[in-house]
Scaffold this motif. Structure first.
Motif, PDB file in Angstrom:
ATOM      1  N   ASN A 388       0.829  -1.200   0.000  1.00  0.00           N
ATOM      2  CA  ASN A 388       0.000   0.000   0.000  1.00  0.00           C
ATOM      3  C   ASN A 388       0.870   1.259   0.000  1.00  0.00           C
ATOM      4  O   ASN A 388       0.623   2.194  -0.769  1.00  0.00           O
ATOM      5  CB  ASN A 388      -0.925  -0.006   1.213  1.00  0.00           C
ATOM      6  CG  ASN A 388      -1.813   1.223   1.271  1.00  0.00           C
ATOM      7  OD1 ASN A 388      -2.723   1.357   0.462  1.00  0.00           O
ATOM      8  ND2 ASN A 388      -1.518   2.144   2.174  1.00  0.00           N
ATOM      9  N   ASP A 389       1.897   1.262   0.853  1.00  0.00           N
ATOM     10  CA  ASP A 389       2.779   2.443   0.914  1.00  0.00           C
ATOM     11  C   ASP A 389       3.416   2.718  -0.442  1.00  0.00           C
ATOM     12  O   ASP A 389       3.466   3.859  -0.903  1.00  0.00           O
ATOM     13  CB  ASP A 389       3.895   2.221   1.949  1.00  0.00           C
ATOM     14  CG  ASP A 389       3.453   2.618   3.350  1.00  0.00           C
ATOM     15  OD1 ASP A 389       2.442   3.334   3.474  1.00  0.00           O
ATOM     16  OD2 ASP A 389       4.116   2.195   4.321  1.00  0.00           O
ATOM     17  N   ALA A 390       3.903   1.659  -1.084  1.00  0.00           N
ATOM     18  CA  ALA A 390       4.545   1.832  -2.392  1.00  0.00           C
ATOM     19  C   ALA A 390       3.525   2.379  -3.387  1.00  0.00           C
ATOM     20  O   ALA A 390       3.811   3.321  -4.142  1.00  0.00           O
ATOM     21  CB  ALA A 390       5.109   0.501  -2.882  1.00  0.00           C
ATOM     22  N   PHE A 391       2.312   1.834  -3.354  1.00  0.00           N
ATOM     23  CA  PHE A 391       1.298   2.268  -4.317  1.00  0.00           C
ATOM     24  C   PHE A 391       0.896   3.723  -4.088  1.00  0.00           C
ATOM     25  O   PHE A 391       0.708   4.477  -5.048  1.00  0.00           O
ATOM     26  CB  PHE A 391       0.056   1.360  -4.244  1.00  0.00           C
ATOM     27  CG  PHE A 391      -0.960   1.742  -5.281  1.00  0.00           C
ATOM     28  CD1 PHE A 391      -0.753   1.441  -6.619  1.00  0.00           C
ATOM     29  CD2 PHE A 391      -2.104   2.456  -4.928  1.00  0.00           C
ATOM     30  CE1 PHE A 391      -1.660   1.833  -7.597  1.00  0.00           C
ATOM     31  CE2 PHE A 391      -3.015   2.854  -5.891  1.00  0.00           C
ATOM     32  CZ  PHE A 391      -2.803   2.540  -7.231  1.00  0.00           C
ATOM     33  N   VAL A 392       0.780   4.111  -2.836  1.00  0.00           N
ATOM     34  CA  VAL A 392       0.386   5.492  -2.543  1.00  0.00           C
ATOM     35  C   VAL A 392       1.420   6.454  -3.146  1.00  0.00           C
ATOM     36  O   VAL A 392       1.071   7.520  -3.657  1.00  0.00           O
ATOM     37  CB  VAL A 392       0.224   5.711  -1.016  1.00  0.00           C
ATOM     38  CG1 VAL A 392       0.078   7.183  -0.672  1.00  0.00           C
ATOM     39  CG2 VAL A 392      -0.979   4.936  -0.493  1.00  0.00           C
ATOM     40  N   ASN A 394       3.689   5.605  -5.784  1.00  0.00           N
ATOM     41  CA  ASN A 394       3.952   5.497  -7.234  1.00  0.00           C
ATOM     42  C   ASN A 394       2.716   5.286  -8.117  1.00  0.00           C
ATOM     43  O   ASN A 394       2.810   5.342  -9.338  1.00  0.00           O
ATOM     44  CB  ASN A 394       5.013   4.420  -7.512  1.00  0.00           C
ATOM     45  CG  ASN A 394       4.510   3.011  -7.141  1.00  0.00           C
ATOM     46  OD1 ASN A 394       3.315   2.752  -7.056  1.00  0.00           O
ATOM     47  ND2 ASN A 394       5.440   2.092  -6.915  1.00  0.00           N
ATOM     48  N   HIS A 395       1.571   4.972  -7.494  1.00  0.00           N
ATOM     49  CA  HIS A 395       0.341   4.743  -8.267  1.00  0.00           C
ATOM     50  C   HIS A 395       0.519   3.720  -9.384  1.00  0.00           C
ATOM     51  O   HIS A 395      -0.142   3.813 -10.426  1.00  0.00           O
ATOM     52  CB  HIS A 395      -0.173   6.057  -8.866  1.00  0.00           C
ATOM     53  CG  HIS A 395      -0.956   6.900  -7.884  1.00  0.00           C
ATOM     54  ND1 HIS A 395      -0.636   6.999  -6.568  1.00  0.00           N
ATOM     55  CD2 HIS A 395      -2.053   7.692  -8.045  1.00  0.00           C
ATOM     56  CE1 HIS A 395      -1.481   7.815  -5.943  1.00  0.00           C
ATOM     57  NE2 HIS A 395      -2.358   8.250  -6.827  1.00  0.00           N
ATOM     58  N   ASP A 396       1.391   2.751  -9.191  1.00  0.00           N
ATOM     59  CA  ASP A 396       1.624   1.759 -10.246  1.00  0.00           C
ATOM     60  C   ASP A 396       0.748   0.524  -9.986  1.00  0.00           C
ATOM     61  O   ASP A 396       1.090  -0.361  -9.193  1.00  0.00           O
ATOM     62  CB  ASP A 396       3.128   1.386 -10.245  1.00  0.00           C
ATOM     63  CG  ASP A 396       3.492   0.465 -11.399  1.00  0.00           C
ATOM     64  OD1 ASP A 396       2.597  -0.229 -11.931  1.00  0.00           O
ATOM     65  OD2 ASP A 396       4.691   0.422 -11.749  1.00  0.00           O
ATOM     66  N   ALA A 397      -0.392   0.474 -10.683  1.00  0.00           N
ATOM     67  CA  ALA A 397      -1.390  -0.570 -10.420  1.00  0.00           C
ATOM     68  C   ALA A 397      -0.846  -1.960 -10.734  1.00  0.00           C
ATOM     69  O   ALA A 397      -1.082  -2.913  -9.990  1.00  0.00           O
ATOM     70  CB  ALA A 397      -2.648  -0.301 -11.228  1.00  0.00           C
ATOM     71  N   ARG A 398      -0.109  -2.074 -11.851  1.00  0.00           N
ATOM     72  CA  ARG A 398       0.417  -3.404 -12.218  1.00  0.00           C
ATOM     73  C   ARG A 398       1.413  -3.911 -11.185  1.00  0.00           C
ATOM     74  O   ARG A 398       1.394  -5.081 -10.792  1.00  0.00           O
ATOM     75  CB  ARG A 398       1.124  -3.329 -13.574  1.00  0.00           C
ATOM     76  CG  ARG A 398       0.192  -3.589 -14.696  1.00  0.00           C
ATOM     77  CD  ARG A 398       0.865  -3.430 -16.058  1.00  0.00           C
ATOM     78  NE  ARG A 398      -0.156  -3.120 -17.024  1.00  0.00           N
ATOM     79  CZ  ARG A 398      -1.059  -4.000 -17.448  1.00  0.00           C
ATOM     80  NH1 ARG A 398      -1.045  -5.236 -16.996  1.00  0.00           N
ATOM     81  NH2 ARG A 398      -1.988  -3.647 -18.315  1.00  0.00           N
ATOM     82  N   ALA A 399       2.282  -3.001 -10.738  1.00  0.00           N
ATOM     83  CA  ALA A 399       3.290  -3.407  -9.743  1.00  0.00           C
ATOM     84  C   ALA A 399       2.607  -3.825  -8.438  1.00  0.00           C
ATOM     85  O   ALA A 399       2.990  -4.827  -7.812  1.00  0.00           O
ATOM     86  CB  ALA A 399       4.267  -2.262  -9.488  1.00  0.00           C
ATOM     87  N   ALA A 400       1.578  -3.072  -8.036  1.00  0.00           N
ATOM     88  CA  ALA A 400       0.871  -3.412  -6.784  1.00  0.00           C
ATOM     89  C   ALA A 400       0.209  -4.775  -6.912  1.00  0.00           C
ATOM     90  O   ALA A 400       0.245  -5.588  -5.975  1.00  0.00           O
ATOM     91  CB  ALA A 400      -0.167  -2.344  -6.471  1.00  0.00           C
ATOM     92  N   ALA A 401      -0.373  -5.025  -8.093  1.00  0.00           N
ATOM     93  CA  ALA A 401      -1.046  -6.315  -8.304  1.00  0.00           C
ATOM     94  C   ALA A 401      -0.028  -7.454  -8.266  1.00  0.00           C
ATOM     95  O   ALA A 401      -0.263  -8.490  -7.634  1.00  0.00           O
ATOM     96  CB  ALA A 401      -1.791  -6.296  -9.636  1.00  0.00           C
ATOM     97  N   GLN A 402       1.111  -7.252  -8.923  1.00  0.00           N
ATOM     98  CA  GLN A 402       2.142  -8.299  -8.931  1.00  0.00           C
ATOM     99  C   GLN A 402       2.680  -8.550  -7.516  1.00  0.00           C
ATOM    100  O   GLN A 402       2.803  -9.695  -7.085  1.00  0.00           O
ATOM    101  CB  GLN A 402       3.288  -7.903  -9.884  1.00  0.00           C
ATOM    102  CG  GLN A 402       4.345  -8.984 -10.057  1.00  0.00           C
ATOM    103  CD  GLN A 402       3.765 -10.294 -10.635  1.00  0.00           C
ATOM    104  OE1 GLN A 402       3.185 -10.288 -11.724  1.00  0.00           O
ATOM    105  NE2 GLN A 402       3.887 -11.412  -9.898  1.00  0.00           N
TER     106      GLN A 402
END
Ligand code: GAL
Length: 415
Positions: A388-392, A394-402
């Motif tokens: 979650n922290d990384a996504f907040v 970088n907003h990288d949806a693919r990376a968060a999903a992976q």
């Protein structure tokens, strides 16, 4: 027989006290219900003290919403062989996947039998706290995770209505920003942000898709799941940038003060607003299911159990009997914002919010919360914080999903 012992026995008999009540006379109850989220527990403890005046209760709390700090302290104590007498744990894998599989908890099946609880709690809730035929805790409440809160007078002033879908939320967000409301949606620290994703994912995947995620049938890398992160990214653009430093109560306060329009938070927020802040539900604040989740109830339940090696076992049994009783539940829940886990509670004792939650609990599709221990193993829930922290940032949806799929594999979801 020594004279002092003989005297004690004479006094015991004269007062009608049992030897047990005299011998063991304390209990430690461990939870994260401290400070302004403490009144419901305090009321239950008061009831316990009235029933068992000889017992000294240590209300041991470790502050920090969702138990982020308390769970770490608990782990150290459990692993160090110093379990609290009874501790708060979410029904579901947070309890069964950790302390129960590690053989650290007592099976409470006989207590369920003697108290007649097997048909007093919903089967689905008992299933959450069961493992290989044993029942390992007593649920004191049922909370809802997917609730959106707002102040009706403020929405009226700003000319927006409560969004019914996530797309409506984005539209309201644009309108609000144009009117100078800098924070259309207020959120707090990491776990409260995850609750927004939980609401979005449940909405976009539907209850079945959400359940499939936790059974491993649906992969996080599936485009449908990637889209939930993309939507989460859009929603984050409507939120405050200083969230990581805010407790859930501070986020609620901003909404109440009109610095923000909406807040997505579990219904302990109702307890905070009515019990602690003395606000009137329906007028001072209002609610609806978080966008696009009408008809779905994301549940979680707080429960207490009996760890093996508890120093004050008889007192714990009495504590569990009380919190599983109708009186105990109807004392605790009206103050907490939750509903009783029991099916026979007296709803006339509850406020307008809880009455509406009780009605939804009966007719909605029920799914478990990941953030609050019901749906996913603890290893996933604790690891998801970093994703979650990384996504907040970088907003990288693919990376968060992976990363989520990698974490799910590591947590053996679906294996
Ligand atoms: C949840 C818990 C609730 C409430 C909330 C905020 O995990 O189940 O009862 O305490 O955290 O701290």
């Amino acid at each position: 027989m020594k004279k002092s012992i003989k005297n004690a026995l004479v006094i015991t008999a004269a007062l009608g006290l049992t030897a047990q009540a005299l011998a063991a006379n304390k209990i430690e109850i461990f939870s994260w219900w401290a400070g302004d989220e403490g009144p419901a527990l305090a009321a239950l403890i008061k009831l316990y003290e009235a029933k068992y005046p000889a017992v000294k209760v240590d209300n041991a709390t470790v502050t920090g919403g969702a138990g982020t700090n308390a769970k770490a302290v608990l782990k150290t104590r459990m692993l160090g062989g110093d379990p609290p007498d009874s501790f708060q744990a979410h029904a579901g894998q947070e309890l069964t996947g950790t302390w129960v599989v590690a053989n650290r908890m007592e099976d409470l099946s006989s207590l369920y039998k003697s108290e007649g609880w097997n048909n007093k709690f919903p089967k689905a809730v008992i299933d959450l706290i069961s493992y290989k035929g044993g029942i390992y805790s007593v649920p004191v409440d049922v909370h809802r995770s997917n609730v959106m809160w707002y102040v009706p007078a403020n929405l009226k002033k700003w000319g927006v209505s409560a969004p019914k879908t996530w797309h409506d939320m984005l539209t309201a967000c644009t309108t609000l920003k144009a009117k100078g409301v800098a924070t259309p949606l207020v959120m707090g620290e990491n776990w409260t942000q995850q609750m927004i994703w939980e609401s979005i994912a449940t909405a976009m995947l539907g209850p079945k898709g959400w359940n499939d995620l936790w059974s491993g049938k649906l992969k996080f890398t599936d485009p449908k799941v990637v889209s939930t992160f993309s939507m989460y990214g859009n929603v984050l653009d409507c939120a405050n940038k200083d969230a990581s430093g805010l407790s859930w109560q501070q986020a609620t306060d901003r909404m109440l003060a009109g610095q923000a329009a909406f807040n997505i938070m579990g219904d302990w927020a109702a307890g905070y607003m009515t019990t602690t802040k003395k606000l009137k539900p329906g007028t001072d604040f209002a609610w609806s299911p978080s966008p696009s989740t009408s008809g779905t109830f994301i549940m979680l339940a707080d429960s207490f159990g009996l760890p093996k090696g508890a120093k004050d076992r008889p007192e714990v049994i009495n504590w569990l009997k009380l919190l599983g009783s109708k009186q105990g539940q109807d004392t605790f829940n009206p103050l907490k914002g939750s509903i009783a886990a029991r099916t026979d509670s007296d709803l006339s004792k509850y406020g307008a919010y809880s009455q509406s939650a009780a009605s939804d609990w009966k007719k909605n599709t029920i799914v478990g919360s990941m953030v609050h221990g019901a749906a996913a193993p603890e290893s996933f829930t604790s690891g998801f914080g970093s994703i979650n922290d990384a996504f907040v940032s970088n907003h990288d949806a693919r990376a968060a999903a992976q990363s989520s799929q990698d974490l799910a594999d590591k947590s053996r979801i679906g294996m």
